[in-house]
Design a protein around this motif. Structure first.
Motif, PDB file in Angstrom:
ATOM      1  N   VAL A 118       0.867  -1.183   0.000  1.00 45.66           N
ATOM      2  CA  VAL A 118       0.000   0.000   0.000  1.00 45.66           C
ATOM      3  C   VAL A 118       0.903   1.232   0.000  1.00 45.66           C
ATOM      4  O   VAL A 118       1.313   1.719   1.053  1.00 45.66           O
ATOM      5  N   VAL A 169      -8.673   6.806   1.818  1.00 50.32           N
ATOM      6  CA  VAL A 169      -7.468   6.337   1.137  1.00 50.32           C
ATOM      7  C   VAL A 169      -7.736   5.091   0.296  1.00 50.32           C
ATOM      8  O   VAL A 169      -7.407   5.039  -0.897  1.00 50.32           O
ATOM      9  N   VAL A 211      -2.955   5.378  -4.390  1.00 44.20           N
ATOM     10  CA  VAL A 211      -2.405   4.204  -3.714  1.00 44.20           C
ATOM     11  C   VAL A 211      -1.881   3.270  -4.798  1.00 44.20           C
ATOM     12  O   VAL A 211      -2.637   2.842  -5.678  1.00 44.20           O
ATOM     13  N   VAL A 246       1.291   4.953  -0.453  1.00 42.55           N
ATOM     14  CA  VAL A 246       0.380   6.090  -0.360  1.00 42.55           C
ATOM     15  C   VAL A 246       1.119   7.376  -0.718  1.00 42.55           C
ATOM     16  O   VAL A 246       2.191   7.665  -0.171  1.00 42.55           O
ATOM     17  N   TYR A 258       0.686  11.128   7.686  1.00 42.35           N
ATOM     18  CA  TYR A 258      -0.631  10.491   7.696  1.00 42.35           C
ATOM     19  C   TYR A 258      -0.922   9.898   9.073  1.00 42.35           C
ATOM     20  O   TYR A 258      -0.035   9.320   9.707  1.00 42.35           O
ATOM     21  N   SER A 265      -7.121   8.622   6.419  1.00 41.46           N
ATOM     22  CA  SER A 265      -6.118   9.422   7.124  1.00 41.46           C
ATOM     23  C   SER A 265      -6.851  10.555   7.823  1.00 41.46           C
ATOM     24  O   SER A 265      -7.540  11.361   7.187  1.00 41.46           O
ATOM     25  N   SER A 280       4.906   9.824   0.150  1.00 40.87           N
ATOM     26  CA  SER A 280       4.707  11.233  -0.185  1.00 40.87           C
ATOM     27  C   SER A 280       6.014  11.990   0.029  1.00 40.87           C
ATOM     28  O   SER A 280       6.987  11.458   0.580  1.00 40.87           O
ATOM     29  N   ASN A 337       4.506   5.395   3.474  1.00 43.03           N
ATOM     30  CA  ASN A 337       4.303   6.808   3.190  1.00 43.03           C
ATOM     31  C   ASN A 337       5.376   7.233   2.193  1.00 43.03           C
ATOM     32  O   ASN A 337       6.509   7.539   2.566  1.00 43.03           O
ATOM     33  N   PHE A 368      -3.241   7.080   9.904  1.00 41.32           N
ATOM     34  CA  PHE A 368      -4.105   6.059   9.312  1.00 41.32           C
ATOM     35  C   PHE A 368      -5.030   5.464  10.365  1.00 41.32           C
ATOM     36  O   PHE A 368      -4.617   5.164  11.493  1.00 41.32           O
ATOM     37  N   LEU A 415       1.997  -0.676   4.705  1.00 37.76           N
ATOM     38  CA  LEU A 415       1.801   0.745   4.483  1.00 37.76           C
ATOM     39  C   LEU A 415       3.141   1.443   4.302  1.00 37.76           C
ATOM     40  O   LEU A 415       4.055   1.286   5.106  1.00 37.76           O
ATOM     41  N   ASP A 449       0.265  11.698  -1.970  1.00 34.54           N
ATOM     42  CA  ASP A 449      -0.686  12.775  -2.260  1.00 34.54           C
ATOM     43  C   ASP A 449      -0.193  13.566  -3.459  1.00 34.54           C
ATOM     44  O   ASP A 449       1.008  13.734  -3.663  1.00 34.54           O
ATOM     45  N   ILE A 460      -5.324  11.604  -3.305  1.00 36.91           N
ATOM     46  CA  ILE A 460      -4.502  10.479  -2.864  1.00 36.91           C
ATOM     47  C   ILE A 460      -4.440   9.414  -3.956  1.00 36.91           C
ATOM     48  O   ILE A 460      -5.455   9.072  -4.572  1.00 36.91           O
TER      49      ILE A 460
END
Length: 495
Positions: free
Chosen positions: A200, A329, A231, A202, A259, A312, A254, A252, A261, A250, A204, A229
């Protein structure tokens, strides 16, 4: 500093020009909120496992090509993006502990790049930092032996001054380390990639005319805070869950956003792993906070026919840091009558991994670093300056602080560390495992401990830096060299 002065000048001009109402609106309005507004009309893309071969010496060989492409990111099929072995993101590399690997990297972009193996323990020469840029049209080979516990790692560019935009355009991928010594624990956890073990990634994004935009939010000094967002590169994604327990890895990925979650109905997640691998025991929690570059493995229980969203929540980190933003998300959709055992019949193992606790009394050195502005200990990055000389196979304790009110994300190359304290208090359970990236909450000090084992090279430095990528590109980075024995001097050379 120039950016901050211009921002302040802009506010002053607005005020002097009668823009008080506009500024007041900007200061008091709510953030981005997509909760309940996402269609969830696209199946989640699962990055393919990277193809590989095994050479005559038993080394597993991967190939990655950084290249431009066109992607459908929900704004038409002509969004210009970058990716590895494709238009956006890259395949998931997977290797076992003890395995020798080689990765051949080919740069087909229009600017230099590197590939950094984030979270990997490996020699400095193949770490992929800014010291070894791959020129336009050039090729590079990284070779090492994987030697660390099972973990969710990732790879991404790390060139001087260009990291933010290269990651933002799509250059990133997951790297999963497997460990046969942990097979018993792994077999009792969801572990079939793409079925019940799901990457996953993630991110933005902002869009302008269907293209990725790097525009900043008003008065924010952390970089891009997107209002949409993705994914795994999928907008508005849903995942058809086929098992009663699903493991979400998960990441991140970005460039600036933090986040928080949570699940839409408040159900607990079982946190089973962080950056460097499994925790000693699962930790039930309703919220998992990830700053830039951090990873977490969670197990979510599902019942037949139900739908629940990964969200989030607002972070509360500061008015201009996206603190009020909330996002839907990913939607999890359980197949009706196809999940087999009910969640209450399935349990996450209560013992996950044996974690050796490093002893701070054995520390060969103690160091202090304060992150503030775009500097660490009042210095910006200098490729010719060594900020720390570390002796191989020694333990060190680092005190790392955020000295102002802007969020930072601390990352150190090569090693995994343990958190000893947060502002002098014992860390929360979610910080009880191995880490390589740590959210530095404004005004707080974190004490960490690490062992710098195996690799000494006086000619090549490892990095430590803020993983808010705008901050990194603007100089919030230092470097350390590991030497063979006390008294040895670094002898940096750049390719």
């Amino acid at each position: 500093m120039r950016k901050w002065l211009l921002g302040g000048l802009g506010v002053l001009l607005l005020l002097c020009g009668g823009g008080v109402a506009a500024v007041t609106w900007l200061l008091t309005s709510g953030g981005v909120d997509t909760v309940g507004k996402v269609a969830f009309d696209r199946p989640l893309k699962i990055p393919p496992l990277a193809e590989s071969t095994v050479d005559a010496n038993g080394t597993r060989v991967f190939d990655l090509t950084a290249e431009p492409g066109d992607s459908d990111l929900g704004h038409g099929r002509s969004t210009r993006t970058w990716g590895y072995n494709g238009a956006y993101l890259g395949p998931t590399l997977r290797a076992e502990r003890g395995q020798k690997i080689k990765v051949n990297v080919h740069n087909r972009l229009n600017e230099p790049t590197t590939v950094h193996w984030h979270g990997m323990h490996l020699p400095a020469k193949v770490d992929g930092g800014p010291h070894h840029p791959i020129p336009v049209g050039g090729d590079y080979q990284a070779a090492w032996t994987v030697d660390q516990p099972a973990a969710t790692l990732w790879y991404h560019p790390h060139p001087s001054d260009l990291t933010e935009r290269q990651v933002y355009r799509g250059l990133a991928g997951m790297f999963i380390v497997q460990d046969r010594e942990q097979d018993d624990e792994q077999d009792d956890l969801p572990h079939e990639y793409g079925v019940d073990d799901i990457p996953v990634i993630v991110q933005d994004k902002n869009f302008d005319g269907g293209q990725l935009s790097m525009s900043d939010r008003f008065l924010s000094d952390i970089g891009i805070l997107g209002d949409e967002i993705l994914v795994n590169g999928t907008p508005a994604p849903f995942l058809d869950v086929r098992t009663s327990l699903v493991r979400l890895r998960l990441l991140n990925a970005s460039t600036a956003r933090v986040y928080d979650f949570t699940m839409s109905d408040g159900r607990p997640m079982q946190l089973i792993g962080t950056d460097g691998g499994l925790l000693s025991a699962p930790y039930p929690t309703e919220t998992v906070r990830l700053s830039v570059g951090e990873r977490a493995e969670v197990v979510v229980a599902m019942r037949p026919g139900e739908r629940v969203e990964l969200r989030s929540a607002p972070t509360g980190l500061g008015r201009f840091q996206g603190d009020r933003d909330a996002f839907d998300v990913l939607q999890l959709r359980a197949k009706p009558n196809q999940l087999g055992a009910q969640p209450n019949q399935l349990k996450v193992p209560q013992h996950l991994a044996d974690i050796e606790r490093l002893d701070p009394s054995q520390a060969a050195q103690r160091r202090t670093f304060t992150f503030q502005g775009r500097e660490i200990n009042d210095d910006r990055m200098d490729m010719d300056r060594v900020d720390a000389v570390v002796v191989k196979d020694t333990v060190e304790v680092w005190s790392v602080a955020n000295g102002h009110d802007t969020p930072h994300s601390f990352h150190i190359h090569d090693v995994q560390f343990q958190v000893l304290s947060v502002d002098g208090a014992a860390p929360q359970p979610e910080l009880g495992g191995w880490k390589d990236t740590l959210f530095l909450e404004p005004g707080k000090r974190y004490e960490i401990i690490a062992r710098f084992a195996d690799y000494a090279d006086p000619t090549t430095a490892y990095m430590f830096h803020c993983h808010v990528l705008r901050h990194e590109d603007e100089g919030m980075m230092g470097q350390f060299v590991v030497v063979e024995k006390a008294g040895d001097k670094p002898k940096l050379g750049h390719n």
